[in-house]
Enzyme design. Structure first.
Site, PDB file in Angstrom:
ATOM      1  N   GLU A   1      -4.628  -5.577   4.115  1.00 24.00           N
ATOM      2  CA  GLU A   1      -3.617  -6.344   4.886  1.00 24.00           C
ATOM      3  C   GLU A   1      -2.786  -5.482   5.684  1.00 24.00           C
ATOM      4  O   GLU A   1      -3.004  -5.246   6.894  1.00 24.00           O
ATOM      5  CB  GLU A   1      -2.944  -7.255   3.644  1.00 24.00           C
ATOM      6  CG  GLU A   1      -3.655  -8.189   3.102  1.00 24.00           C
ATOM      7  CD  GLU A   1      -2.732  -8.722   1.913  1.00 24.00           C
ATOM      8  OE1 GLU A   1      -2.899  -9.814   1.505  1.00 24.00           O
ATOM      9  OE2 GLU A   1      -1.883  -7.897   1.338  1.00 24.00           O
TER      10      GLU A   1
ATOM     11  N   GLY B   1      -2.498  -2.686  -1.533  1.00 25.68           N
ATOM     12  CA  GLY B   1      -1.128  -3.376  -1.539  1.00 25.68           C
ATOM     13  C   GLY B   1       0.316  -2.582  -1.087  1.00 25.68           C
ATOM     14  O   GLY B   1       0.190  -1.582  -0.801  1.00 25.68           O
TER      15      GLY B   1
ATOM     16  N   LYS C   1      14.720  -0.535 -15.917  1.00 32.74           N
ATOM     17  CA  LYS C   1      15.980  -0.081 -16.613  1.00 32.74           C
ATOM     18  C   LYS C   1      16.061   0.882 -17.490  1.00 32.74           C
ATOM     19  O   LYS C   1      16.543   0.702 -18.698  1.00 32.74           O
ATOM     20  CB  LYS C   1      16.681  -1.530 -16.948  1.00 32.74           C
ATOM     21  CG  LYS C   1      16.958  -2.546 -16.010  1.00 32.74           C
ATOM     22  CD  LYS C   1      18.001  -3.543 -16.659  1.00 32.74           C
ATOM     23  CE  LYS C   1      18.154  -4.682 -15.373  1.00 32.74           C
ATOM     24  NZ  LYS C   1      19.034  -5.549 -15.782  1.00 32.74           N
TER      25      LYS C   1
ATOM     26  N   GLY D   1       3.904  -1.075  -1.624  1.00 29.83           N
ATOM     27  CA  GLY D   1       4.832  -0.085  -2.343  1.00 29.83           C
ATOM     28  C   GLY D   1       4.165   1.034  -2.991  1.00 29.83           C
ATOM     29  O   GLY D   1       3.058   1.362  -2.619  1.00 29.83           O
TER      30      GLY D   1
ATOM     31  N   GLY E   1      -0.672 -11.529  -0.256  1.00 28.33           N
ATOM     32  CA  GLY E   1      -2.013 -11.744  -0.364  1.00 28.33           C
ATOM     33  C   GLY E   1      -2.702 -11.387  -1.468  1.00 28.33           C
ATOM     34  O   GLY E   1      -4.063 -11.374  -1.532  1.00 28.33           O
TER      35      GLY E   1
END
Length: 435
Positions: free
Chosen positions: A234, A211, A357, A213, A332
Site C-alpha cells: 500500500e 505496513g 508505558k 510505522g 489495509g
C-alpha cells in the site's frame, strides 16, 4: 484547441477555482503529499458552501476551522492532524477496509469533487496523481469537478487510473511547494529485535507488503543480503530505495505486475519522491486494485507485515483503539491479512511491542481492552512478533495460541498472564507452571 491552449484556458486563482464547488457537494482529497494546500486554504472563501463534506486520509495540513454545518470534515484514517478533532466531535470518521474506500465514498456521493496536487502536464496532456492514486483514481471518471494544484515538485508516476487528461479538468492553479515528508524513523532496541525476527521469516524470492510505522519498516534494515524480493504494498516506504540500490528488489517472481514494484500511495522523504519520478519500475495502483483479495491471492510467497496495538489470547488484533479512544483505523491490514492466506506459501505477520508505558502495561492480554475493536480477526493471523520472539498461531488451538503468546510476552507479565489464562479455561491447570 491545442493541449497548451486548453491548459492556459483552465488556469485561475485558488479563490476562483473553489467557486466551482456547489453547496452540498462532497469533496475528496488524495492522501497527504497529494493534498492541494492552496486550494485547501481557499475553500472557506467560497461563501456559498453549506452542507458540504471533505474526505481526507492522513492529512498533511491542519483541518479547516469552518463549522461542520458548512464543511463536515471526514477522516478516512485518523492521524496526528485529525485525531484530537475526532475525539472532540469536530470531525467524523469513516470505518473502512482500504479496498472499499472508493465504493464507500460513492455511497456519500456518486459524483464527488476531486481536488488534488498533481505533477506537471506531459506532452500528451496528462497530469499524474504522483504519490497518491489511492482511492482518488477510481473516482475520477464520475467526478462532478476536477480541480488541480499543479506542482513542479510532484513526481510523475505511472500506473492505473493514475493520470488525468487536461480535457477532464474543471480548473487548475499552479503552486510549487515542497511535499510533506516523514522523518526517518529512529529505531529502538525493540524495533531492531522485531525487525530481525521478521527478516528471518522472509526468504529469497518473496514478495513483501510492508505496513505503516517503525516496527514494520525495521525489517527492511535486515533484508540487504536477500535476493530477488518483490514489492506489492500500500504505502511505498523510504527503505525501498536502499534495497533497489543494493539490487535486492527485482520483482522477478511476481505472477502479476512482474518486474514492477506496486503501491497505492507513497509517504516518505524527498529522496523517495525523486526516486519515483518517471521511474517505470514503479506502478501506482488504485486501492481497490492493490488491495483486491483476488489480486493478492495470485502472489505466491507473499509476506505481509503490519503492526497492532494489542493482541488477546484468541489472536484478535486491535490496531485502532488506545485507552478506549480511537487512535488510528483499519487501513489495509485486514485486506492483506485475509488475502495472504489465499496465496501459495503466504505468511501474515502482525508485530507489536510487548509492553507500553515504560513496561507497565502488557500488550498481550487475555481479552481485548474495553472499547477496543477487532481490526484483524483471530482467524486471519499467522504470526505475532514481539521483541521476545514469534508466536505462530495458524493451525493452533486456543490453548496452543495462549501458550505461544505468553512465551513472547514481557517476562514480568508471563506468570500473571498464565494465571489469567488458567482461570478463564484457556490453559489447563496442569500447565500453569510450565509457561
Amino acid at each position: 484547441m491545442s493541449i497548451k491552449t486548453l491548459y492556459q484556458s483552465k488556469i485561475t486563482t485558488a479563490e476562483e477555482a473553489v467557486r466551482f464547488i456547489e453547496p452540498g457537494e462532497v469533496i475528496v482529497f488524495p492522501i497527504n503529499p497529494g493534498e492541494p494546500p492552496a486550494l485547501l486554504a481557499a475553500l472557506p472563501t467560497n461563501q456559498k458552501l453549506t452542507g458540504n463534506s471533505l474526505y481526507r486520509m492522513l492529512p498533511g495540513y491542519p483541518l479547516l476551522e469552518t463549522g461542520p454545518e458548512i464543511i463536515k470534515q471526514v477522516s478516512i484514517f485518523l492521524s496526528g492532524q485529525d485525531r484530537k478533532a475526532f475525539s472532540e466531535g469536530f470531525s467524523d470518521l469513516l470505518p473502512n477496509h482500504f479496498s472499499d474506500i472508493p465504493a464507500l465514498i460513492k455511497i456519500a456521493s456518486p459524483a464527488p469533487v476531486i481536488m488534488a496536487a498533481v505533477s506537471p502536464m506531459d506532452e500528451n496532456g496528462y497530469f499524474s496523481l504522483g504519490t497518491s492514486v489511492s482511492y482518488v483514481g477510481d473516482l475520477l471518471k464520475d467526478a462532478k469537478s476536477i480541480i488541480l494544484e499543479v506542482n513542479q515538485k510532484m513526481p510523475y508516476t505511472y500506473g492505473e487510473q493514475n493520470q488525468i487528461h487536461i480535457s477532464q479538468v474543471t480548473a487548475l492553479i499552479e503552486n510549487d511547494f515542497d511535499l510533506p515528508t516523514l522523518p526517518e524513523p529512529i529505531l529502538n532496541d525493540k524495533d531492531t529485535k522485531i525487525g530481525q525476527t521478521i527478516a528471518e521469516l522472509i526468504q529469497n524470492g518473496d514478495t513483501l507488503q510492508i505496513g505503516f510505522g517503525s516496527m514494520p519498516n525495521a525489517v527492511m534494515e535486515y533484508l540487504k543480503d536477500h535476493r530477488d524480493l518483490g514489492i506489492y504494498t500500500e504505502m511505498l516506504p523510504d527503505k525501498v530505495v536502499d534495497l533497489y540500490e543494493k539490487g535486492v528488489i527485482t520483482n522477478a517472481n511476481k505472477k502479476i505486475y512482474n518486474g514492477k514494484t506496486t503501491a497505492t500511495f507513497a509517504l516518505g522523504s524527498k529522496r523517495l519522491y525523486d526516486f519515483m519520478n518517471k521511474n517505470e519500475d514503479i506502478l501506482m495502483l488504485p486501492c481497490q486494485v492493490s488491495n483486491d483479495l483476488r489480486n493478492i491471492a495470485q502472489l505466491d510467497n507473499l509476506v505481509s507485515v503490519n503492526s497492532t496495538v494489542e493482541v488477546d489470547f484468541f489472536g484478535q488484533c486491535n490496531s485502532e483503539v488506545i485507552g478506549g479512544k480511537y487512535y488510528s483505523s483499519t487501513g489495509g491490514q485486514a485486506d492483506f491479512a485475509k488475502g495472504v492466506r489465499m496465496t501459495e506459501n503466504g505468511r501474515g505477520i502482525i508485530c507489536l511491542y510487548s509492553t507500553a508505558k515504560n513496561d507497565s502495561i502488557s500488550k498481550i492480554v487475555p481479552m481485548l481492552s474495553e472499547g477496543s475493536v477487532v481490526s484483524t480477526s483471530k482467524n486471519d493471523v499467522d504470526y505475532i512478533v514481539t521483541e521476545f520472539g514469534k508466536a505462530e498461531l495458524r493451525g493452533k488451538t486456543v490453548q496452543g495460541r495462549t501458550e505461544a503468546l505468553i512465551k513472547i510476552a514481557h517476562p514480568k507479565f508471563r506468570e500473571q498472564l498464565a494465571f489469567e489464562a488458567t482461570k478463564r479455561g484457556f490453559l489447563p491447570k496442569k500447565n500453569f507452571f510450565m509457561i
